[in-house]
Design a protein around this motif. Structure first.
Motif, PDB file in Angstrom:
ATOM      1  N   GLY A 121      39.553  52.716  42.220  1.00 41.57           N
ATOM      2  CA  GLY A 121      40.105  52.984  43.373  1.00 41.57           C
ATOM      3  C   GLY A 121      39.369  51.859  44.708  1.00 41.57           C
ATOM      4  O   GLY A 121      40.154  51.210  45.428  1.00 41.57           O
ATOM      5  N   ILE A 122      38.288  52.056  44.830  1.00 43.87           N
ATOM      6  CA  ILE A 122      37.319  51.195  45.615  1.00 43.87           C
ATOM      7  C   ILE A 122      37.519  49.854  45.315  1.00 43.87           C
ATOM      8  O   ILE A 122      37.568  48.905  46.163  1.00 43.87           O
ATOM      9  CB  ILE A 122      35.905  51.587  45.766  1.00 43.87           C
ATOM     10  N   GLY A 123      37.319  49.429  44.085  1.00 39.75           N
ATOM     11  CA  GLY A 123      37.160  47.994  43.533  1.00 39.75           C
ATOM     12  C   GLY A 123      38.552  47.312  43.803  1.00 39.75           C
ATOM     13  O   GLY A 123      38.482  46.183  44.146  1.00 39.75           O
ATOM     14  N   LYS A 124      39.742  48.133  44.020  1.00 41.23           N
ATOM     15  CA  LYS A 124      41.007  47.371  44.116  1.00 41.23           C
ATOM     16  C   LYS A 124      41.049  46.953  45.356  1.00 41.23           C
ATOM     17  O   LYS A 124      41.493  45.614  45.838  1.00 41.23           O
ATOM     18  CB  LYS A 124      42.064  48.441  43.881  1.00 41.23           C
ATOM     19  N   GLY A 125      40.457  47.610  46.380  1.00 37.93           N
ATOM     20  CA  GLY A 125      40.225  47.254  47.844  1.00 37.93           C
ATOM     21  C   GLY A 125      39.486  45.841  48.043  1.00 37.93           C
ATOM     22  O   GLY A 125      39.753  45.128  48.822  1.00 37.93           O
ATOM     23  N   MET A 126      38.503  45.943  46.922  1.00 36.83           N
ATOM     24  CA  MET A 126      37.425  44.832  47.288  1.00 36.83           C
ATOM     25  C   MET A 126      38.251  43.614  46.751  1.00 36.83           C
ATOM     26  O   MET A 126      38.036  42.531  47.495  1.00 36.83           O
ATOM     27  CB  MET A 126      36.111  45.090  46.232  1.00 36.83           C
ATOM     28  N   VAL A 127      38.994  43.676  45.560  1.00 36.52           N
ATOM     29  CA  VAL A 127      39.694  42.447  45.147  1.00 36.52           C
ATOM     30  C   VAL A 127      40.687  42.147  46.197  1.00 36.52           C
ATOM     31  O   VAL A 127      40.782  40.879  46.462  1.00 36.52           O
ATOM     32  CB  VAL A 127      40.498  42.864  43.635  1.00 36.52           C
ATOM     33  N   ASN A 128      41.228  42.993  46.920  1.00 43.06           N
ATOM     34  CA  ASN A 128      42.505  42.597  48.003  1.00 43.06           C
ATOM     35  C   ASN A 128      41.781  41.825  49.018  1.00 43.06           C
ATOM     36  O   ASN A 128      42.431  41.067  49.558  1.00 43.06           O
ATOM     37  CB  ASN A 128      43.078  43.885  48.247  1.00 43.06           C
ATOM     38  N   GLU A 169      36.238  40.627  34.462  1.00 40.53           N
ATOM     39  CA  GLU A 169      37.596  40.735  34.861  1.00 40.53           C
ATOM     40  C   GLU A 169      37.563  40.468  36.661  1.00 40.53           C
ATOM     41  O   GLU A 169      38.390  39.498  37.081  1.00 40.53           O
ATOM     42  CB  GLU A 169      38.180  41.998  34.835  1.00 40.53           C
ATOM     43  N   LEU A 170      36.670  40.864  37.319  1.00 40.77           N
ATOM     44  CA  LEU A 170      36.645  40.918  38.752  1.00 40.77           C
ATOM     45  C   LEU A 170      35.857  39.511  39.389  1.00 40.77           C
ATOM     46  O   LEU A 170      36.179  39.476  40.512  1.00 40.77           O
ATOM     47  CB  LEU A 170      36.204  42.209  39.378  1.00 40.77           C
ATOM     48  N   ARG A 171      35.010  39.062  38.689  1.00 44.59           N
ATOM     49  CA  ARG A 171      34.046  38.025  39.401  1.00 44.59           C
ATOM     50  C   ARG A 171      34.841  36.909  39.837  1.00 44.59           C
ATOM     51  O   ARG A 171      34.601  36.348  40.958  1.00 44.59           O
ATOM     52  CB  ARG A 171      33.270  37.504  38.137  1.00 44.59           C
ATOM     53  N   GLU A 172      35.902  36.566  39.251  1.00 47.47           N
ATOM     54  CA  GLU A 172      36.845  35.301  40.087  1.00 47.47           C
ATOM     55  C   GLU A 172      37.349  35.863  40.943  1.00 47.47           C
ATOM     56  O   GLU A 172      37.874  34.944  41.874  1.00 47.47           O
ATOM     57  CB  GLU A 172      37.963  34.943  38.777  1.00 47.47           C
ATOM     58  N   HIS A 173      37.488  37.203  41.397  1.00 48.46           N
ATOM     59  CA  HIS A 173      38.133  37.638  42.662  1.00 48.46           C
ATOM     60  C   HIS A 173      37.182  37.866  43.732  1.00 48.46           C
ATOM     61  O   HIS A 173      37.291  38.617  44.684  1.00 48.46           O
ATOM     62  CB  HIS A 173      38.924  38.838  42.426  1.00 48.46           C
ATOM     63  N   GLY A 174      35.699  37.464  43.448  1.00 50.64           N
ATOM     64  CA  GLY A 174      34.718  37.601  44.538  1.00 50.64           C
ATOM     65  C   GLY A 174      34.031  38.998  44.369  1.00 50.64           C
ATOM     66  O   GLY A 174      33.348  39.271  45.279  1.00 50.64           O
ATOM     67  N   VAL A 175      34.266  39.859  43.350  1.00 54.71           N
ATOM     68  CA  VAL A 175      33.754  40.931  43.215  1.00 54.71           C
ATOM     69  C   VAL A 175      32.596  40.933  41.903  1.00 54.71           C
ATOM     70  O   VAL A 175      33.125  40.657  40.640  1.00 54.71           O
ATOM     71  CB  VAL A 175      34.770  42.278  42.820  1.00 54.71           C
TER      72      VAL A 175
END
Length: 260
Positions: A121-128, A169-175
């Motif tokens: 839930g919180i990670g989704k906001g970070m990716v956005n 999964e998330l590193r390419e999105h800055g997380v």
């Protein structure tokens, strides 16, 4: 709010030290745990010493819907979390089949389910928003099976595996997502897990303050797996995997057997 960190299990131990360290760097906080009075005491300390803003949310993450309630409350307050530190968790000593099932299930619900739901839930906001950091507190227990704490060791293995995959999964999105795998730490954990009288609890161990600093700094550098001692890291990565599995099981059981 600036550089906002959400820290679970922040009323004591490593979680409290994470909050202190983040505040010392000028970061604002959302701290959560079950004990509201302890949270308010910490809030007063950090705001007075560091002139940061601290918000408290007292709830039980292991309860049904606990993580969703926390996510919804953060959203309702209009807060964007820059750093998520999933620190809340607990263990429990004894033969798995003789332990209370409700306690074993609550351990899974807190150590795994709540952590994953918050990361989702919180990670989704970070990716956005294109950036963020997640630190999931696992343990060196993640790196081997744990007779007499079978469920706890297994939950931490899940956390370590999940964190590494999520980082990819998330590193390419800055997380970035980091797994903190400390050895024995002097906190309330040993007493709460009924580990007193074992070889594990008799170790010199590390302080919560030192572990929090190493974990936080490693997270900020985007490290994948963080072990707080070089000796432990060498042992767990280069020696233990080469030992026969039965030998490792007996060694771990011996460390967790109470002295007569």
């Amino acid at each position: 709010m600036t550089n906002l960190a959400l820290i679970t299990g922040a009323s004591s131990g490593i979680g409290k030290e994470f909050a202190r360290y983040h505040a010392s760097k000028g970061g604002d906080l959302i701290i959560t745990a079950r004990r509201e009075e302890a949270l308010n005491t910490l809030k007063d300390e950090l705001e007075r010493k560091h002139s940061v803003t601290v918000q408290t949310i007292a709830l039980d993450l292991a309860a049904e819907g606990g993580a969703r309630k926390l996510i919804d409350e953060v959203a309702a307050r209009g807060l964007n979390v820059d750093i998520l530190i999933n620190n809340a968790g607990f263990g429990g000593h004894g033969l798995h089949t003789q332990r209370d099932w409700a306690a074993e299930k609550a351990m899974i619900d807190l150590n795994i389910t709540a952590l994953v739901e918050l990361s989702h839930g919180i990670g989704k906001g970070m990716v956005n928003r294109g950036g963020g950091k997640i630190l999931n507190v696992a343990s060196t227990a993640a790196m081997m099976p744990g007779p007499l704490q079978a469920n706890y060791f297994a939950t931490k293995a899940y956390v370590m595996s999940y964190s590494q995959a999520l980082d990819e999964e998330l590193r390419e999105h800055g997380v970035t997502v980091s797994s903190l795998n400390p050895g024995f730490v002097h906190t309330e954990f040993a007493a709460a897990a009924d580990l007193e009288g074992t070889g594990l609890a008799a170790q010199k161990g590390a302080t919560a303050e030192s572990v929090a600093k190493i974990g936080y700094d490693g997270m900020m550098k985007g490290k994948l797996v963080i072990i707080n001692e070089g000796r432990l890291s060498f042992l767990l990565n280069w020696i233990t995997p080469l030992l026969p599995r039965r030998t490792v099981l007996k060694m771990v059981r011996g460390m967790q057997t109470k002295s007569a």
